[in-house]
Design an enzyme around this catalytic site. Sequence first.
Site, PDB file in Angstrom:
ATOM      1  N   GLU A  35     -10.534  -0.261  -2.343  1.00 33.76           N
ATOM      2  CA  GLU A  35     -10.620   0.899  -1.464  1.00 33.76           C
ATOM      3  C   GLU A  35     -11.328   2.033  -2.179  1.00 33.76           C
ATOM      4  OE1 GLU A  35      -7.449   2.023   1.227  1.00 33.76           O
ATOM      5  OE2 GLU A  35      -6.164   0.517   0.283  1.00 33.76           O
ATOM      6  N   ARG A  36     -12.282   2.642  -1.490  1.00 34.79           N
ATOM      7  CA  ARG A  36     -12.964   3.793  -2.079  1.00 34.79           C
ATOM      8  C   ARG A  36     -11.937   4.888  -2.366  1.00 34.79           C
ATOM      9  NH1 ARG A  36     -15.688   6.972   3.086  1.00 34.79           N
ATOM     10  NH2 ARG A  36     -13.843   6.807   4.396  1.00 34.79           N
ATOM     11  N   ASN A  78      -7.073  10.271  -0.495  1.00 37.34           N
ATOM     12  CA  ASN A  78      -7.081   9.180  -1.462  1.00 37.34           C
ATOM     13  C   ASN A  78      -6.531   9.646  -2.814  1.00 37.34           C
ATOM     14  OD1 ASN A  78      -8.440   7.264   0.248  1.00 37.34           O
ATOM     15  ND2 ASN A  78     -10.326   8.443  -0.088  1.00 37.34           N
ATOM     16  N   ASN A  87     -15.036   0.913   1.862  1.00 32.02           N
ATOM     17  CA  ASN A  87     -14.021  -0.049   1.437  1.00 32.02           C
ATOM     18  C   ASN A  87     -14.642  -1.442   1.481  1.00 32.02           C
ATOM     19  OD1 ASN A  87     -11.767   1.911   1.436  1.00 32.02           O
ATOM     20  ND2 ASN A  87     -12.115   1.928   3.639  1.00 32.02           N
ATOM     21  N   THR A 103      -6.656  -1.008   7.683  1.00 29.57           N
ATOM     22  CA  THR A 103      -7.935  -1.030   8.385  1.00 29.57           C
ATOM     23  C   THR A 103      -8.830  -2.125   7.806  1.00 29.57           C
ATOM     24  OG1 THR A 103      -8.735   0.740   6.936  1.00 29.57           O
ATOM     25  CG2 THR A 103      -7.859   1.383   9.098  1.00 29.57           C
ATOM     26  N   CYS A 150      -6.060   5.470   7.751  1.00 29.48           N
ATOM     27  CA  CYS A 150      -5.410   4.483   6.893  1.00 29.48           C
ATOM     28  C   CYS A 150      -4.436   3.703   7.768  1.00 29.48           C
ATOM     29  CB  CYS A 150      -4.678   5.162   5.735  1.00 29.48           C
ATOM     30  SG  CYS A 150      -3.807   4.010   4.654  1.00 29.48           S
ATOM     31  N   ASN A 156       0.879  -1.168   0.000  1.00 27.77           N
ATOM     32  CA  ASN A 156       0.000   0.000   0.000  1.00 27.77           C
ATOM     33  C   ASN A 156       0.918   1.220   0.000  1.00 27.77           C
ATOM     34  OD1 ASN A 156      -2.905   0.673   2.171  1.00 27.77           O
ATOM     35  ND2 ASN A 156      -2.602   1.101   0.032  1.00 27.77           N
ATOM     36  N   CYS A 167      -4.697  -3.140   2.585  1.00 30.00           N
ATOM     37  CA  CYS A 167      -5.451  -2.110   3.315  1.00 30.00           C
ATOM     38  C   CYS A 167      -5.393  -2.494   4.781  1.00 30.00           C
ATOM     39  CB  CYS A 167      -6.891  -2.033   2.828  1.00 30.00           C
ATOM     40  SG  CYS A 167      -7.923  -0.879   3.776  1.00 30.00           S
TER      41      CYS A 167
END
Length: 293
Positions: free
Chosen positions: A222-223, A79, A198, A233, A88, A15, A231
């Site tokens: 992920e949005r 984002n 998400n 979270t 995040c 990420n 990701c």
Amino acid sequence: MGIDLNFTKGQGTGNDFVLFADPDGELTLTPAQIRAVCDRKFGVGGDGIIRAVRSANLPDGAAALAEDDAAEWFMDYWNADGTPSEMCGNGIRVYARFLIDHGLVDLADGDTLAVGTRGGVRDVQRNLTGFQVDLGRWRLDGGEPLVRARNLPVARPGLGINVGNPHVVVALADEDELDTADLGYIPQLEPEPAGGVNVEFVVPHDPLVVDGVGRIRMRVHERGSGETLSCGTGAAAAALATRHWAGAGAPNQWRVEVPGGTLGVRMFPAEDGEHVGLSGPAELVFDGVLGLG
């Protein structure tokens, strides 16, 4: 008039983020500039941008200082599409590494770094894998919407979980389904949550638990960023959802395999209810300067 952005590229289990220091809150990038920086063909490339700014120097930081006056630094996370995000889990570990390596904070083993985020103050510590972060109190939130994803033949029920930002976790039948799902397209939810969410797709290992540790594999859309290699979270939400489905006797420690590596998730009691913690690596890859129009 253009500006030169002095940045650092960082990543946590794949990420990836573009980070820059702006302690006094003088350099606010526009959504168009954020999209340009995160563009993988014409910019630096990243799943998001993180600005290191002192909490006292931006409006969102006031709530963080009110919650914990030790939260000197705020993780201003955006984002890749230029929209702000509450939290995040991978990003905050990379952010801690950035603050330390750039001499903005000292964090000895056993010390705790309080970081302000739009989702609240989060506590970060060093550990053997890199850093661990207390994501705070989690909650079931968002119901059980139906989720459709490209290349999955039928809609699947999801489970809404909030760990400072919203997630919907979907259990799949096997590894083939997980590998086949095309997460380059935004999963469709019924009902559609306001503000986006998400979406994690999960398959348990067989056996699910080895030596008291639960094991799952996950992919995520992920949005605001699309499919990412990891990701943080989302890994926490996926472990929480799997424990919920597994029922009584399910463990409180989990290993979550994502395309970019492995993350650790731990559930533990706190004064305000059960918290969830996330651990994993955080690396700074390179520094650079990018001209922005």
